[in-house]
Design a protein around this motif. Structure first.
Motif, short mmCIF file in Angstrom:
data_model
loop_
_atom_site.label_atom_id
_atom_site.label_comp_id
_atom_site.label_asym_id
_atom_site.label_seq_id
_atom_site.Cartn_x
_atom_site.Cartn_y
_atom_site.Cartn_z
N ILE A 1 34.09 44.56 38.73
CA ILE A 1 35.15 45.81 39.59
C ILE A 1 34.24 46.15 40.99
CG2 ILE A 1 35.64 48.17 39.29
CD1 ILE A 1 35.39 48.25 36.47
N ILE A 2 33.40 46.46 41.01
CA ILE A 2 32.67 46.75 42.48
C ILE A 2 33.65 44.84 43.22
CG2 ILE A 2 30.59 46.89 44.17
CD1 ILE A 2 29.19 48.29 42.13
N ALA A 3 33.36 44.17 43.24
CA ALA A 3 33.22 43.29 43.72
C ALA A 3 34.83 42.64 43.92
CB ALA A 3 33.01 41.82 43.12
N LEU A 4 35.88 43.45 43.07
CA LEU A 4 37.21 43.58 43.15
C LEU A 4 38.00 44.02 44.27
CD1 LEU A 4 38.54 42.58 39.33
CD2 LEU A 4 38.87 40.77 41.79
N ILE A 5 36.85 45.53 44.13
CA ILE A 5 37.69 46.21 45.22
C ILE A 5 36.18 46.15 46.68
CG2 ILE A 5 37.16 48.96 45.73
CD1 ILE A 5 36.94 49.71 42.37
N GLU A 6 35.74 45.36 46.31
CA GLU A 6 35.07 45.18 47.99
C GLU A 6 35.75 44.11 48.74
OE1 GLU A 6 30.74 44.90 49.77
OE2 GLU A 6 31.77 43.33 48.45
N ALA A 7 36.56 42.97 47.47
CA ALA A 7 37.76 42.03 48.65
C ALA A 7 39.08 43.22 48.18
CB ALA A 7 38.13 41.29 47.56
N ASP A 8 39.25 43.79 48.53
CA ASP A 8 40.85 44.54 48.16
C ASP A 8 41.72 44.31 47.58
OD1 ASP A 8 42.35 47.33 49.41
OD2 ASP A 8 42.88 45.68 51.08
N ARG A 9 40.83 43.51 46.48
CA ARG A 9 42.10 43.57 45.03
C ARG A 9 42.21 44.60 43.79
NH1 ARG A 9 39.57 38.26 43.46
NH2 ARG A 9 41.41 38.18 41.41
N VAL A 10 43.03 45.55 44.51
CA VAL A 10 42.51 46.80 43.62
C VAL A 10 43.68 46.95 42.22
CG1 VAL A 10 42.97 49.01 43.94
CG2 VAL A 10 42.06 48.39 45.68
N ALA A 11 44.49 46.26 42.55
CA ALA A 11 45.61 45.95 41.33
C ALA A 11 44.80 44.95 40.30
CB ALA A 11 46.60 45.90 41.64
N ASP A 12 43.51 44.24 40.86
CA ASP A 12 42.53 43.42 40.16
C ASP A 12 41.47 44.36 39.45
OD1 ASP A 12 44.84 40.92 40.07
OD2 ASP A 12 42.87 40.08 41.67
N ALA A 13 40.39 44.78 39.98
CA ALA A 13 40.37 45.72 39.20
C ALA A 13 40.89 46.78 38.42
CB ALA A 13 39.47 46.45 40.98
N ALA A 14 41.40 47.69 38.85
CA ALA A 14 42.13 47.43 37.54
C ALA A 14 42.48 47.52 36.58
CB ALA A 14 43.58 48.86 38.24
N GLU A 15 43.38 46.24 36.25
CA GLU A 15 42.78 45.36 35.33
C GLU A 15 41.83 45.41 34.55
OE1 GLU A 15 45.35 44.67 33.76
OE2 GLU A 15 47.42 45.89 35.56
N ALA A 16 40.32 44.90 35.74
CA ALA A 16 39.41 44.45 35.16
C ALA A 16 38.71 46.20 34.12
CB ALA A 16 38.62 44.34 35.89
N MET A 17 38.62 47.05 34.71
CA MET A 17 38.29 48.52 34.73
C MET A 17 39.71 48.47 32.81
SD MET A 17 37.11 51.43 34.84
CE MET A 17 36.49 51.45 35.96
N HIS A 18 41.06 48.70 32.59
CA HIS A 18 41.85 48.76 31.53
C HIS A 18 41.00 47.67 30.83
CE1 HIS A 18 44.43 48.19 28.46
NE2 HIS A 18 44.70 49.13 29.17
#
Length: 203
Positions: A170-187
């Motif tokens: 999740i952190i890596a996706l947020i850092e890459a500014d892929r927030v929508a993907d990070a949200a799916e990873a959180m789910h």
């Protein structure tokens, strides 16, 4: 209230166990009025149930209720991350990494209480960087209802918990500014615990 709450979360008061006011008075050295008020507050927070003429009991979650808790939390946590769109910063990722490193250290030390505290801190950081008071209040209720279950599971499975590694993704996706993907990873991350929780219910 905090002492009774801690007794429920730690498993001292087991799911389904009666919470008799007189016995609690003796155990906690309180008069009847504060004990009754504490039980009413814990009922509102989802840790205690009450039936007329039968009194208070520690909430005993059914399989359906466990699924509902995970479903609601997964949706809410996903929404928290979506709130970070346009708000990602190096400070956010640094704070998340620090909390996650603390989680890993407590897992290695076998410290369930501090591991849970660090885990909650990770999620609180996300909320702090995308403030949403109604969402935060809803999550507080869900966290409280899930707390006894979380403690019971981690007492058995702390060493094999992969929550911190899922946080890394999740952190890596947020850092890459892929927030929508990070949200799916959180789910997905939240739902990882559901089969284990249901298995615990069947044991």
């Amino acid at each position: 209230m905090d002492r009774i709450r801690r007794g429920i979360i730690s498993g001292h008061h087991l799911p389904g166990a009666p919470l008799r006011e007189q016995a609690l008075q003796v155990e906690y050295g309180c008069s009847r009025a504060p004990i009754r008020e504490a039980l009413r507050l814990l009922e509102r927070r989802g840790l205690v149930t009450h039936e007329p003429r039968h009194g208070f009991r520690v909430r005993e979650a059914s399989a359906d209720e466990i699924r509902q808790i995970y479903e609601v939390r997964a949706l809410l946590e996903k929404q928290v991350v979506l709130g970070l769109i346009g708000r990602t910063t190096p400070t956010l990722t640094a704070e998340l990494r620090a909390a996650n490193a603390t989680m890993k250290a407590h897992r290695a030390a076998g410290d369930v209480e501090r591991y849970i505290e660090a885990n909650i801190a990770f999620h609180v950081i996300l909320r702090a960087h995308a403030p949403n008071e109604p969402l935060g209040r809803a999550l507080d209720v869900v966290y409280e209802m899930a707390e006894p279950m979380r403690h019971a599971l981690l007492q058995k499975s702390l060493k094999t918990s992969m929550a911190a590694e899922q946080h890394d993704e999740i952190i890596a996706l947020i850092e890459a500014d892929r927030v929508a993907d990070a949200a799916e990873a959180m789910h997905r991350h939240v739902f990882t615990g559901l089969p284990v929780a249901l298995g615990e219910l069947e044991d």
